[in-house]
Design a protein around this motif. Structure first.
Motif, PDB file in Angstrom:
ATOM      1  N   PHE A  31       0.817  -1.210   0.000  1.00  0.00           N
ATOM      2  CA  PHE A  31       0.000   0.000   0.000  1.00  0.00           C
ATOM      3  C   PHE A  31       0.857   1.269   0.000  1.00  0.00           C
ATOM      4  CE2 PHE A  31      -3.523  -2.768   1.484  1.00  0.00           C
ATOM      5  CZ  PHE A  31      -4.416  -2.444   0.468  1.00  0.00           C
ATOM      6  N   LYS A  32       2.006   1.238   0.667  1.00  0.00           N
ATOM      7  CA  LYS A  32       2.886   2.410   0.671  1.00  0.00           C
ATOM      8  C   LYS A  32       3.444   2.668  -0.728  1.00  0.00           C
ATOM      9  CE  LYS A  32       5.002   5.787   2.610  1.00  0.00           C
ATOM     10  NZ  LYS A  32       4.250   6.960   3.048  1.00  0.00           N
ATOM     11  N   VAL A  33       3.873   1.635  -1.418  1.00  0.00           N
ATOM     12  CA  VAL A  33       4.377   1.786  -2.784  1.00  0.00           C
ATOM     13  C   VAL A  33       3.258   2.275  -3.704  1.00  0.00           C
ATOM     14  CG1 VAL A  33       5.260   0.521  -4.780  1.00  0.00           C
ATOM     15  CG2 VAL A  33       6.243   0.130  -2.533  1.00  0.00           C
ATOM     16  N   TYR A  34       2.066   1.763  -3.544  1.00  0.00           N
ATOM     17  CA  TYR A  34       0.920   2.185  -4.345  1.00  0.00           C
ATOM     18  C   TYR A  34       0.603   3.660  -4.080  1.00  0.00           C
ATOM     19  CZ  TYR A  34      -3.508   1.548  -6.784  1.00  0.00           C
ATOM     20  OH  TYR A  34      -4.535   1.632  -7.685  1.00  0.00           O
ATOM     21  N   GLN A  35       0.684   4.085  -2.827  1.00  0.00           N
ATOM     22  CA  GLN A  35       0.422   5.476  -2.467  1.00  0.00           C
ATOM     23  C   GLN A  35       1.464   6.411  -3.080  1.00  0.00           C
ATOM     24  OE1 GLN A  35       0.953   6.209   1.697  1.00  0.00           O
ATOM     25  NE2 GLN A  35      -0.120   8.158   1.650  1.00  0.00           N
ATOM     26  N   ILE A  36       2.733   6.045  -3.027  1.00  0.00           N
ATOM     27  CA  ILE A  36       3.788   6.859  -3.614  1.00  0.00           C
ATOM     28  C   ILE A  36       3.637   6.906  -5.127  1.00  0.00           C
ATOM     29  CG2 ILE A  36       6.281   6.994  -4.006  1.00  0.00           C
ATOM     30  CD1 ILE A  36       6.657   5.935  -1.172  1.00  0.00           C
ATOM     31  N   SER A  37       3.254   5.802  -5.729  1.00  0.00           N
ATOM     32  CA  SER A  37       3.052   5.758  -7.169  1.00  0.00           C
ATOM     33  C   SER A  37       1.910   6.683  -7.589  1.00  0.00           C
ATOM     34  CB  SER A  37       2.763   4.329  -7.625  1.00  0.00           C
ATOM     35  OG  SER A  37       2.563   4.285  -9.011  1.00  0.00           O
ATOM     36  N   ASN A  38       0.842   6.706  -6.833  1.00  0.00           N
ATOM     37  CA  ASN A  38      -0.273   7.610  -7.144  1.00  0.00           C
ATOM     38  C   ASN A  38       0.115   9.071  -6.965  1.00  0.00           C
ATOM     39  OD1 ASN A  38      -2.130   5.699  -7.891  1.00  0.00           O
ATOM     40  ND2 ASN A  38      -2.975   5.477  -5.829  1.00  0.00           N
ATOM     41  N   LYS A  39       0.959   9.341  -5.988  1.00  0.00           N
ATOM     42  CA  LYS A  39       1.338  10.724  -5.695  1.00  0.00           C
ATOM     43  C   LYS A  39       2.328  11.275  -6.721  1.00  0.00           C
ATOM     44  CE  LYS A  39       3.030  13.646  -1.969  1.00  0.00           C
ATOM     45  NZ  LYS A  39       3.471  13.687  -0.580  1.00  0.00           N
ATOM     46  N   TYR A  40       3.337  10.495  -7.092  1.00  0.00           N
ATOM     47  CA  TYR A  40       4.420  10.990  -7.933  1.00  0.00           C
ATOM     48  C   TYR A  40       4.397  10.448  -9.357  1.00  0.00           C
ATOM     49  CZ  TYR A  40       6.500  12.699  -3.626  1.00  0.00           C
ATOM     50  OH  TYR A  40       6.740  13.356  -2.456  1.00  0.00           O
ATOM     51  N   GLY A  41       3.576   9.486  -9.655  1.00  0.00           N
ATOM     52  CA  GLY A  41       3.521   8.946 -11.009  1.00  0.00           C
ATOM     53  C   GLY A  41       4.224   7.604 -11.118  1.00  0.00           C
ATOM     54  N   GLU A  42       4.498   7.227 -12.358  1.00  0.00           N
ATOM     55  CA  GLU A  42       5.027   5.893 -12.638  1.00  0.00           C
ATOM     56  C   GLU A  42       6.364   5.628 -11.946  1.00  0.00           C
ATOM     57  OE1 GLU A  42       6.134   3.091 -16.487  1.00  0.00           O
ATOM     58  OE2 GLU A  42       5.409   5.136 -16.778  1.00  0.00           O
TER      59      GLU A  42
END
Length: 72
Positions: A31-42
């Motif tokens: 979930f942390k990786v998914y959250q960072i991906s949503n915030k900053y992009g690919e």
């Protein structure tokens, strides 16, 4: 997480406790990786790390570099 599981297992912790704790940590990491991906992009994690590596100030003790740059 695999090393943590192996360490807990070798210490003698119950197998179900090892599996449960590693599963909870895996879900949290996902979930942390998914959250960072949503915030900053690919390439979010790389962008976040690169942003921390940018210096706040650049100091130059000589104007030679700029004079050469102006000529080109």
């Amino acid at each position: 997480l695999l090393m943590l599981f192996a360490l807990l297992y070798l210490i003698g912790v119950n197998t179900y406790v090892c599996l449960g704790s590693v599963a909870v940590l895996t879900i949290g990491l996902f979930f942390k990786v998914y959250q960072i991906s949503n915030k900053y992009g690919e390439y979010g994690m790389m962008k976040k790390a690169a942003y921390k590596a940018v210096p706040e100030v650049l100091k130059s003790r000589s104007k030679i570099l700029f004079m050469q740059w102006k000529k080109n």
